[in-house]
Design a protein around this motif. Structure first.
Motif, mmCIF file in Angstrom:
data_model
loop_
_atom_site.group_PDB
_atom_site.id
_atom_site.type_symbol
_atom_site.label_atom_id
_atom_site.label_comp_id
_atom_site.label_asym_id
_atom_site.label_seq_id
_atom_site.Cartn_x
_atom_site.Cartn_y
_atom_site.Cartn_z
ATOM 1 N N PRO A 3 0.942 -1.168 0.149
ATOM 2 C CA PRO A 3 0.247 0.138 0.107
ATOM 3 C C PRO A 3 0.887 1.175 0.036
ATOM 4 N N THR A 61 -7.944 10.057 9.903
ATOM 5 C CA THR A 61 -8.334 8.787 9.264
ATOM 6 C C THR A 61 -9.885 8.602 9.191
ATOM 7 N N PRO A 138 -2.006 12.988 3.025
ATOM 8 C CA PRO A 138 -2.415 12.475 1.589
ATOM 9 C C PRO A 138 -1.350 12.640 0.498
ATOM 10 N N THR A 141 0.613 9.288 0.123
ATOM 11 C CA THR A 141 -0.122 8.035 -0.186
ATOM 12 C C THR A 141 -0.035 7.683 -1.658
ATOM 13 N N ASN A 142 -0.276 6.301 -1.411
ATOM 14 C CA ASN A 142 0.194 5.473 -2.947
ATOM 15 C C ASN A 142 -1.238 5.179 -3.456
ATOM 16 N N PRO A 143 -1.818 6.092 -4.586
ATOM 17 C CA PRO A 143 -3.266 5.720 -4.999
ATOM 18 C C PRO A 143 -3.402 4.085 -5.445
ATOM 19 N N GLY A 146 -4.198 1.251 -3.001
ATOM 20 C CA GLY A 146 -5.434 1.223 -2.396
ATOM 21 C C GLY A 146 -5.302 1.462 -0.776
ATOM 22 N N GLN A 147 -6.303 0.767 -0.286
ATOM 23 C CA GLN A 147 -6.219 0.914 1.299
ATOM 24 C C GLN A 147 -6.004 2.458 1.912
ATOM 25 N N LEU A 148 -6.732 3.244 1.436
ATOM 26 C CA LEU A 148 -6.364 4.679 1.690
ATOM 27 C C LEU A 148 -6.323 5.079 3.134
ATOM 28 N N GLN A 151 -3.329 3.498 4.938
ATOM 29 C CA GLN A 151 -1.950 4.258 4.546
ATOM 30 C C GLN A 151 -1.977 5.595 5.396
ATOM 31 N N LEU A 152 -3.254 6.296 5.588
ATOM 32 C CA LEU A 152 -3.368 7.478 6.334
ATOM 33 C C LEU A 152 -3.086 7.258 7.658
#
Length: 211
Positions: A3, A61, A138, A141-143, A146-148, A151-152
């Protein structure tokens, strides 16, 4: 694919380190605690702030921090409450009797729980932190991963833990200065007033930024 992007994560670690070192309410408060009450008090103050950062991260989050963006009035109310709390701490420092640090094992002083609570409350009553996490996290983060939300939360928890590590380094750095000051009665006669002046200056600085 993980992620979190490893390259972005390393950049994030470097950014957090610089941010934690930059002069601000949190690290100035930790240093002030360390100089006035010792290494353990400084470490506990850092722990309290790290706990508050974790709570801010959790709120961001879950989307709760968006409330501050939607309600400027609430944002200002919490911000001024935080400034009022700093003024209260400054008043208490100004009112404290002048005394040299007690070195005996049974020395009295604020409890560890109180130090943690005061530091955590100081950070919790800073809505700028909530807005900061919404804007800052943000970016790393790595779009594609996934699993935003995960990640946050992972980035925010990293921010809190790394900040705690930097606070610990600051405490260790200023501890020799406190050791040198022990026994110099002239300094300790003014110590509580110096602490009060620092806290008052932080409150006035935040008040100016609020305008």
């Amino acid at each position: 694919m993980p992620p979190l992007d490893p390259g972005l994560y390393l950049t994030f670690l470097g950014s957090v380190f610089l941010l934690a070192l930059a002069p601000g309410t949190d690290n100035i408060y930790v240093v002030t605690r360390s100089l006035s009450q010792g290494k353990q008090a400084g470490m506990l103050a850092g722990l309290g702030i790290a706990i508050a950062l974790s709570l801010h991260v959790t709120a961001a989050t879950l989307g709760l921090s968006q409330i501050f963006l939607a309600s400027p009035g609430l944002y200002l109310a919490v911000r001024y409450l935080g400034i009022a709390y700093l003024l209260y701490l400054a008043y208490r420092a100004f009112s404290a009797p002048a005394e040299e640090p007690a070195l005996s094992a049974g020395a009295s002083g604020p409890s560890g729980g109180r130090i943690i609570r005061e530091a955590a409350l100081l950070a919790l009553l800073n809505p700028k932190l909530a807005i900061f996490f919404i804007a800052f996290l943000p970016q790393f983060t790595n779009p594609a991963g996934g699993q935003l939300a995960y990640q946050l939360f992972a980035l925010g928890l990293t921010f809190a833990v790394e900040s705690l590590a930097v606070f610990a380094l600051l405490v260790l750095f200023v501890s020799p200065l406190r050791d040198w000051l022990i026994g110099r009665a002239a300094f300790w006669r003014w110590q509580s007033k110096i602490t009060g002046a620092i806290l008052l200056s932080l409150a006035l600085w935040l008040l100016l930024l609020a305008d």
